[in-house]
Design a protein around this motif. Structure first.
Motif, PDB file in Angstrom:
ATOM      1  N   PRO A   1     -53.812  70.857 -11.651  1.00  0.00           N
ATOM      2  CA  PRO A   1     -54.778  71.377 -10.681  1.00  0.00           C
ATOM      3  C   PRO A   1     -56.083  70.608 -10.768  1.00  0.00           C
ATOM      4  O   PRO A   1     -56.331  69.863 -11.728  1.00  0.00           O
ATOM      5  N   THR A   2     -56.906  70.789  -9.798  1.00  0.00           N
ATOM      6  CA  THR A   2     -58.244  70.210  -9.801  1.00  0.00           C
ATOM      7  C   THR A   2     -59.259  71.342  -9.849  1.00  0.00           C
ATOM      8  O   THR A   2     -58.951  72.491  -9.532  1.00  0.00           O
TER       9      THR A   2
ATOM     10  N   VAL B   1     -45.213  83.063  -1.400  1.00  0.00           N
ATOM     11  CA  VAL B   1     -46.550  83.329  -1.933  1.00  0.00           C
ATOM     12  C   VAL B   1     -47.049  82.103  -2.679  1.00  0.00           C
ATOM     13  O   VAL B   1     -46.257  81.287  -3.178  1.00  0.00           O
ATOM     14  N   ARG B   2     -48.364  81.988  -2.741  1.00  0.00           N
ATOM     15  CA  ARG B   2     -49.007  80.958  -3.560  1.00  0.00           C
ATOM     16  C   ARG B   2     -50.046  81.659  -4.436  1.00  0.00           C
ATOM     17  O   ARG B   2     -50.879  82.426  -3.930  1.00  0.00           O
ATOM     18  N   ILE B   3     -49.993  81.389  -5.721  1.00  0.00           N
ATOM     19  CA  ILE B   3     -50.850  82.064  -6.695  1.00  0.00           C
ATOM     20  C   ILE B   3     -51.672  81.003  -7.402  1.00  0.00           C
ATOM     21  O   ILE B   3     -51.117  80.053  -7.978  1.00  0.00           O
ATOM     22  N   PRO B   4     -52.992  81.097  -7.379  1.00  0.00           N
ATOM     23  CA  PRO B   4     -53.833  80.009  -7.906  1.00  0.00           C
ATOM     24  C   PRO B   4     -53.818  79.954  -9.428  1.00  0.00           C
ATOM     25  O   PRO B   4     -53.463  80.928 -10.106  1.00  0.00           O
ATOM     26  N   PRO B   5     -54.211  78.812 -10.004  1.00  0.00           N
ATOM     27  CA  PRO B   5     -54.281  78.679 -11.460  1.00  0.00           C
ATOM     28  C   PRO B   5     -55.193  79.727 -12.091  1.00  0.00           C
ATOM     29  O   PRO B   5     -56.141  80.217 -11.469  1.00  0.00           O
TER      30      PRO B   5
ATOM     31  N   GLU C   1     -41.743  91.701  -9.911  1.00  0.00           N
ATOM     32  CA  GLU C   1     -41.769  90.310 -10.357  1.00  0.00           C
ATOM     33  C   GLU C   1     -43.157  90.003 -10.916  1.00  0.00           C
ATOM     34  O   GLU C   1     -44.157  90.096 -10.200  1.00  0.00           O
ATOM     35  N   PHE C   2     -43.237  89.668 -12.212  1.00  0.00           N
ATOM     36  CA  PHE C   2     -44.503  89.313 -12.826  1.00  0.00           C
ATOM     37  C   PHE C   2     -44.567  87.787 -12.906  1.00  0.00           C
ATOM     38  O   PHE C   2     -43.756  87.162 -13.600  1.00  0.00           O
ATOM     39  N   VAL C   3     -45.514  87.180 -12.206  1.00  0.00           N
ATOM     40  CA  VAL C   3     -45.566  85.722 -12.139  1.00  0.00           C
ATOM     41  C   VAL C   3     -46.979  85.221 -12.390  1.00  0.00           C
ATOM     42  O   VAL C   3     -47.962  85.895 -12.078  1.00  0.00           O
ATOM     43  N   GLN C   4     -47.060  84.028 -12.962  1.00  0.00           N
ATOM     44  CA  GLN C   4     -48.333  83.333 -13.101  1.00  0.00           C
ATOM     45  C   GLN C   4     -48.476  82.362 -11.936  1.00  0.00           C
ATOM     46  O   GLN C   4     -47.745  82.447 -10.951  1.00  0.00           O
ATOM     47  N   SER C   5     -49.424  81.456 -12.041  1.00  0.00           N
ATOM     48  CA  SER C   5     -49.725  80.576 -10.906  1.00  0.00           C
ATOM     49  C   SER C   5     -48.497  79.781 -10.483  1.00  0.00           C
ATOM     50  O   SER C   5     -47.587  79.508 -11.255  1.00  0.00           O
ATOM     51  N   GLY C   6     -48.490  79.431  -9.209  1.00  0.00           N
ATOM     52  CA  GLY C   6     -47.384  78.649  -8.675  1.00  0.00           C
ATOM     53  C   GLY C   6     -47.057  79.047  -7.256  1.00  0.00           C
ATOM     54  O   GLY C   6     -47.740  79.870  -6.637  1.00  0.00           O
ATOM     55  N   THR C   7     -45.988  78.458  -6.729  1.00  0.00           N
ATOM     56  CA  THR C   7     -45.494  78.752  -5.378  1.00  0.00           C
ATOM     57  C   THR C   7     -44.102  79.355  -5.512  1.00  0.00           C
ATOM     58  O   THR C   7     -43.237  78.795  -6.201  1.00  0.00           O
ATOM     59  N   TYR C   8     -43.882  80.501  -4.854  1.00  0.00           N
ATOM     60  CA  TYR C   8     -42.635  81.243  -5.029  1.00  0.00           C
ATOM     61  C   TYR C   8     -42.115  81.751  -3.691  1.00  0.00           C
ATOM     62  O   TYR C   8     -42.890  82.010  -2.763  1.00  0.00           O
TER      63      TYR C   8
ATOM     64  N   ASP D   1     -50.127  74.636  -9.656  1.00  0.00           N
ATOM     65  CA  ASP D   1     -49.240  74.290 -10.756  1.00  0.00           C
ATOM     66  C   ASP D   1     -48.644  75.555 -11.373  1.00  0.00           C
ATOM     67  O   ASP D   1     -49.355  76.565 -11.563  1.00  0.00           O
ATOM     68  N   THR D   2     -47.400  75.516 -11.712  1.00  0.00           N
ATOM     69  CA  THR D   2     -46.703  76.691 -12.212  1.00  0.00           C
ATOM     70  C   THR D   2     -47.187  77.057 -13.616  1.00  0.00           C
ATOM     71  O   THR D   2     -47.202  76.221 -14.520  1.00  0.00           O
ATOM     72  N   GLY D   3     -47.582  78.321 -13.767  1.00  0.00           N
ATOM     73  CA  GLY D   3     -47.939  78.858 -15.075  1.00  0.00           C
ATOM     74  C   GLY D   3     -49.169  78.251 -15.705  1.00  0.00           C
ATOM     75  O   GLY D   3     -49.302  78.244 -16.934  1.00  0.00           O
ATOM     76  N   TRP D   4     -50.116  77.784 -14.890  1.00  0.00           N
ATOM     77  CA  TRP D   4     -51.300  77.116 -15.442  1.00  0.00           C
ATOM     78  C   TRP D   4     -52.351  78.165 -15.802  1.00  0.00           C
ATOM     79  O   TRP D   4     -52.838  78.905 -14.960  1.00  0.00           O
ATOM     80  N   VAL D   5     -52.716  78.204 -17.085  1.00  0.00           N
ATOM     81  CA  VAL D   5     -53.723  79.155 -17.585  1.00  0.00           C
ATOM     82  C   VAL D   5     -54.752  78.381 -18.396  1.00  0.00           C
ATOM     83  O   VAL D   5     -54.403  77.660 -19.351  1.00  0.00           O
ATOM     84  N   GLN D   6     -55.992  78.530 -18.057  1.00  0.00           N
ATOM     85  CA  GLN D   6     -57.056  77.850 -18.797  1.00  0.00           C
ATOM     86  C   GLN D   6     -57.175  78.453 -20.199  1.00  0.00           C
ATOM     87  O   GLN D   6     -57.169  79.672 -20.359  1.00  0.00           O
ATOM     88  N   HIS D   7     -57.266  77.591 -21.219  1.00  0.00           N
ATOM     89  CA  HIS D   7     -57.529  78.108 -22.560  1.00  0.00           C
ATOM     90  C   HIS D   7     -58.791  77.491 -23.174  1.00  0.00           C
ATOM     91  O   HIS D   7     -59.284  77.957 -24.199  1.00  0.00           O
TER      92      HIS D   7
END
Length: 881
Positions: A2-3, A828-832, A847-854, A34-40
């Motif tokens: 992602p940007t 759906v589209r879910i942001p990072p 359905e529990f999902v993190q970022s990505g397109t589904y 991006d799929t499953g992108w989580v800032q750490h």
């Protein structure tokens, strides 16, 4: 990867110059899915004005309202910021964001080195107050590197330096509670200044400061008896020295070409009186500055678009009328050619009646602009210090044939970022949503107003309270509404009673004397709505004293429920069953309405107290809410769950505010509400201000989504779609503002065609049709649970959060596997840095999902459409869609 596509400070989404805090919080938004992108982890690079670079890193998943990492900004100091972030569980990181700059305003009263200046002329101090031009000169002897103009006015201003208009703001500085806070603006004027002599001209009109405000004739001079100007220039020279100069006794004033300009009546511009070498300049008088100058928290009012007329109409009486095809707020820009001395009058109106401009609904507002020409030369003109609500403009005067290409409709509003969109297969619903958006635009002009056209345009507290959830989805209202709430707390505190005035700023005498539910509840409900939408708990902390004071001001009976001390109750304002001359006298007991909201806001106070760490208050409010819940039930609810006020509004409030004592009572109430909607109301709306935001939610929350769709899609009055069948392009104040025969209802009294309040149904369209709603404040975690229904074949929409854009699109079609089933497809589209709970119709699993397109597909069994009233073997006419 992602940007990081946007970085901003506090709630300022655009150019951040003149921010009012030394430690501005930083937020950044992600692009991509991006799929499953989580800032750490994140890294913030701070480049200070002297060139030194600091890098601050932190292991954190927070990317919204991050604390300022460096030492505080000084007044006028500028910093450059870049951000990058790392993905959880990997070494992947974003590229550096583009550089974002932030510059502090004047953070201390001692930073102001100028005076307030006024014209020394008793006539100008009116009323009415003829606009004037203030002029100052500054000679620069050295090469300079930067120049800043800090400016505000007692009235409205437009500044020019060396003939160049400064900034793109209109109606500046905007409307605040001037006795408490006068907002100033900061402009970078480096490119328009020069070595040598510089001339600064500032036009100032009366505006809200000393112009006429209010209905029934209104009042002048509410804040003062003269227009005035405050301006300061700070020049930084190449050699490191600094020049600070501003309004003082060397500034002069003169009359310019604007003869008159009022917010309600319009502007008269006489081109023959332009400033020239023959203009007589007079001495200004200087007054000391007060200490109420403040930097803005939200965006300014700007020209946001122009639209051309759709057609030129000849009325039955022979008048020439421009039809812009859309009810807008702003004014007309005209390219005019005519004889010297000719007068052209622009009469603004929202609707036509019998083919003529209908101006009765304007009441005491003339809504006319007048232009006097000075020569045969073509003049491009628009007003500076007024605005109008209109679709139609009648043009009278000494002109030849009107060419529609010579006119533009200039649309203005507070320049908030658009966040939410909605579109579906039903064009009437699309138009309804467009009408909601246009009414929000037209009534978010510096403050949230009730209407933009007649002698009112006030910050009614009840209107924004019931509309806020819809508004917060559609636009980023955080800065503007936060600023307005600060004024609310100041005006409320001035009363010393805790009562919230009905309008903010408080300009109507007597509107602060009595407590009114819903209107006063804005002190608690609106900060909560902002917190849920944007995740900023500091708004709750800042407004907490205001919230407590409001709750303590409510007059109580022995059982702690409402005890109205006045006979005037707003209640379910504008219930369609209320008499036209008594619109607060609806079918639902206003005290019951007040008590419903009392239980609700007390419960909110328990939650708010917990969030800000006021634990003892939280315990007390939770105890009070529980006790109120019990006494409310004793007062209004039978053992089986029947309410004493047997109406759509009463049942909707009790359901949405969880006022029933048991599941059995709730089920009984749900059945009763369904019966009223089907049999008594025949799917028509039967709610006013109190019930309208909740009626469709009450139906869908109790498993009656089909009835909610049926009510939403009804086309006979009163309904949301009836105005659209009558050509409405904005929301109406009344459900039946125009009758089926085209006549304006209620003799034009209190009949606005641009009122956003009843557009609160937009919240249901977003949350149920699209299925988008936050599960955590600020949308870090959200829900996607669309409910297909009605005749909709598909719907799509999006909401831009602090993290990125959430998007959903669904469609239904016959299932190939079974005739009775429908095939439901959703993308759906879910942001990072976010996650979503996705609920599919007919499925219990989530359905529990993190970022990505589904994308998902499933079969479901739709309800029978359309539902009908079945009390008779005959189909009633009102059953028809």
């Amino acid at each position: 990867m992602p940007t990081i596509c946007k970085v901003w400070f506090e709630h300022h989404k655009d150019r951040t110059i003149g921010i009012g805090v030394g430690r501005p919080r930083i937020s950044w938004r992600f692009g991509g899915y991006d799929t499953g992108w989580v800032q750490h982890c994140y890294e913030i690079e701070v480049t200070r004005e002297g060139g030194e670079v600091e890098t601050h890193s932190k292991y954190s998943d927070i990317s919204s309202l991050v604390p300022w990492p460096s030492s505080p900004l000084a007044s006028g100091e500028k910093c450059a910021i870049r951000v990058r972030a790392w993905n959880q569980g990997s070494s992947d990181r974003t590229q550096w964001s583009d550089t974002a700059t932030v510059e502090a305003g004047l953070l201390s009263h001692e930073d102001w080195k100028c005076s307030l200046i006024e014209p020394e002329d008793p006539y100008v101090r009116g009323p009415p107050h003829r606009p004037v031009v203030f002029r100052g000169e500054i000679a620069l002897q050295k090469v300079f590197t930067s120049a800043r103009l800090y400016i505000t006015a007692h009235g409205l201003y437009a500044a020019r330096i060396n003939g160049t208009l400064i900034g793109d703001h209109v109606l500046a500085p905007g409307w605040t509670s001037y006795n408490h806070r006068l907002v100033y603006q900061t402009f970078d004027v480096t490119d328009v200044m020069k070595v040598g002599c510089n001339t600064i001209d500032v036009d100032v009109g009366e505006g809200w400061y000393c112009g006429r405000i209010g209905f029934l004739g209104g009042r002048n001079n509410i804040y003062g008896q003269s227009i005035g100007l405050i301006a300061q220039l700070i020049i930084r020279n190449e050699d490191g020295t600094k020049i600070c100069t501003g309004t003082d006794d060397s500034w002069e004033w003169a009359y310019g070409p604007i003869i008159a300009s009022g917010l309600y009546d319009g502007e008269h511009y006489d081109a023959r009186q332009k400033i020239s070498s023959e203009t007589v300049w007079c001495t200004s008088r200087c007054l000391p500055l007060t200490d109420n100058l403040a930097a803005p928290e939200g965006p300014p009012v700007r020209r946001v678009m122009t639209i051309p007329p759709k057609q030129v109409i000849k009325s039955p009486s022979g008048k020439t009328i421009l039809d812009f095809g859309q009810n807008i707020v702003g004014w007309v820009q005209a390219t005019i050619h005519g004889p010297a001395g000719a007068n052209i009058i622009f009469q603004y109106a929202e609707v036509l009646e019998d083919g003529e401009c209908c101006i009765r609904p304007l009441r005491y507002a003339k809504a006319q602009d007048r232009l006097t020409l000075s020569s045969e030369e073509t003049l491009v003109w628009e007003p500076q210090f007024t605005y109008h609500g209109f679709r139609y403009v009648q043009i009278d005067g000494s002109l030849g044939p009107i060419q529609k290409d010579d006119f533009k409709g200039v649309v203005i509003h507070s320049d908030m970022e658009r966040l939410g969109h909605f579109h579906c297969s039903n064009e009437l619903l699309n138009q309804l949503h467009q009408n909601i958006v246009w009414s929000l635009r037209g009534n978010f002009v510096s403050i949230p107003t009730d209407c933009p056209q007649r002698d009112e345009r006030l910050g009614w507290t009840g209107d924004i309270n019931i509309f806020s959830d819809t508004a917060n989805y559609l636009y980023d209202t955080a800065g503007m509404i936060s600023q307005w709430l600060e004024d609310l707390a100041l005006e409320q505190g001035e009363q010393g009673t805790g009562i919230v005035p009905l309008v903010i700023p408080n300009v109507i005498e007597g509107f602060e004397k009595d407590a009114h539910a819903i209107w006063g509840d804005v002190a608690i409900m609106l900060p909560w709505s902002l917190y849920i939408a944007y995740g900023d708990s500091s708004i709750l902390t800042r407004q907490y004293s205001s919230m407590k004071a409001w709750l303590a001001s409510i007059p109580r009976k022995a059982d702690n429920l409402w005890n109205y001390t006045s006979t005037w109750k707003l209640g379910d304002w504008l219930d369609p069953a209320a008499p036209p001359e008594d619109v607060g006298n609806g079918r639902t007991d206003p005290t019951l309405v007040a008590d419903c909201f009392l239980v609700h806001v007390t419960s909110l106070m328990a939650a708010i107290s917990t969030i800000i760490g006021a634990q003892e208050d939280a315990r007390q409010y939770a105890k009070s809410a529980s006790e109120l819940h019990t006494v409310f039930s004793k007062e209004y609810i039978t053992e089986n769950g029947r309410l004493v006020a047997d109406s759509q509004t009463a049942l909707a409030l009790a359901i949405c505010f969880s006022l029933f004592q048991s599941e059995d009572q709730l089920k009984h109430a749900a059945r009763r509400l369904s019966s009223i909607v089907i049999q008594s109301s025949r799917f028509k709306i039967a709610t006013g201000f109190a019930g309208t935001p909740y009626i469709t939610h009450a139906l869908s929350d109790t498993g009656n989504e089909n009835l909610a769709y049926r009510m939403l899609l009804h086309r006979k009055r009163p309904s949301w779609l009836y105005p659209i069948t009558m050509g409405a392009t904005t929301m109406w104040e009344r459900w039946d503002a125009i009758l089926p025969d085209g006549k304006v209802n209620h003799e034009g009294e209190m009949t606005s065609f641009n009122h956003y309040a009843l557009g609160a149904v937009g919240n249901w369209m977003h949350r149920v049709i699209l299925g988008l709603r936050p599960l955590e404040p600020g949308w870090r975690r959200f829900k996607i649970a669309p409910v297909p229904g009605g005749d909709l074949q598909w719907a799509e929409g999006s909401h831009v959060t602090s993290y990125g854009e959430c998007y959903v699109k669904w469609a239904v079609k016959p299932s190939p596997s079974a005739n009775a089933y429908q095939r439901f497809t959703i993308s759906v589209r879910i942001p990072p840095n976010t996650s979503a709970d996705v609920h599919l119709p007919g499925k219990k699993e989530v359905e529990f999902v993190q970022s990505g397109t589904y994308t998902w597909e499933t079969d479901f069994m739709p309800d029978t459409w359309p539902p009908r009233a079945e009390e008779s073997r005959f189909v009633h006419a009102d059953d028809e869609l």
